[in-house]
Design an enzyme around this catalytic site. Structure first.
Site, mmCIF file in Angstrom:
data_model
loop_
_atom_site.group_PDB
_atom_site.id
_atom_site.type_symbol
_atom_site.label_atom_id
_atom_site.label_comp_id
_atom_site.label_asym_id
_atom_site.label_seq_id
_atom_site.Cartn_x
_atom_site.Cartn_y
_atom_site.Cartn_z
ATOM 1 N N THR A 71 26.441 28.553 20.457
ATOM 2 C CA THR A 71 25.951 29.299 21.610
ATOM 3 C C THR A 71 27.001 29.289 22.719
ATOM 4 O OG1 THR A 71 24.931 27.402 22.727
ATOM 5 C CG2 THR A 71 23.593 28.567 21.099
ATOM 6 N N CYS A 127 34.673 36.567 30.333
ATOM 7 C CA CYS A 127 35.274 35.856 29.200
ATOM 8 C C CYS A 127 34.895 36.547 27.888
ATOM 9 C CB CYS A 127 34.776 34.415 29.137
ATOM 10 S SG CYS A 127 35.308 33.401 30.520
ATOM 11 N N HIS A 139 35.929 30.556 22.976
ATOM 12 C CA HIS A 139 35.536 31.113 24.275
ATOM 13 C C HIS A 139 36.769 31.046 25.160
ATOM 14 C CE1 HIS A 139 32.406 30.979 27.785
ATOM 15 N NE2 HIS A 139 33.557 31.468 28.218
#
Length: 189
Positions: free
Chosen positions: A34, A40, A57
């Site tokens: 998650t 981003c 990420h």
């Protein structure tokens, strides 16, 4: 920060949250990765034959040479290379890798569109590296909550309401280089 998961046995799904500069690779079918995204981007890559996948990420597309190696995990070039290499080291094959890209929203008007730069970089990286881009959701003007099941490849996106933008207030302080939708849920298989 880089993580490689193993396959411990337990009941139910095990969420693993990925923040800026992190990645996680696993072959555990009970893990769901998650993250929360604004401008981003998160790349969700997997090898469907090997049954392994992962997510990263990243905050900015390119490398800022003035920042040195300590900040390199924030940048897309480094983050994408780490994710691909972690998958390959765990048995994935490059020619089988497929990905879904999420994020790249424009949350702050009047400043450099970091989200667009991130989205464009991620798409170009996938093409340049010969990786199959099979879906996802890039750009727009809303933050996203992403869930990715790395073994099955299933992904779920929930767009965040516009009034939750304070979650992304930190992005207002980003100094990016000059540039070279609707609310709802989307589930991709």
């Amino acid at each position: 920060m880089s993580h490689v998961g193993t396959r411990p046995r337990h009941d139910g799904l095990r969420p693993v949250h990925i923040v800026q500069g992190e990645q996680y690779v696993t072959d555990d079918p009970e893990v769901v990765l998650t993250t929360l995204l604004g401008s981003c981007v998160a790349a969700c890559l997997r090898d469907p034959v090997a049954g392994i996948g992962g997510m990263n990420h990243f905050l900015l597309p390119g490398v800022d040479p003035s920042k040195g190696d300590a900040d390199s995990v924030r940048y897309g070039v480094h983050a994408m290379e780490l994710l691909v290499n972690a998958l390959l080291s765990q048995g994935a094959r490059r020619e089988r890798l497929e990905g879904k890209l999420f994020g790249g929203a424009r949350l702050i008007t009047g400043l450099t569109d970091v989200g667009e730069m991130n989205a464009t970089f991620a798409e170009q990286f996938m093409r340049r590296e010969g990786l199959s881009n099979i879906g996802g959701s890039l750009r727009g003007d809303a933050g996203r909550r992403i869930q990715f099941w790395p073994v099955s490849g299933r992904a779920r996106q929930v767009l965040l309401p516009k009034d939750t933008q304070e979650v992304f207030a930190r992005e207002k302080t980003i100094r990016a280089p000059k540039p070279a939708a609707d609310t709802g849920a989307l589930e991709l298989f």
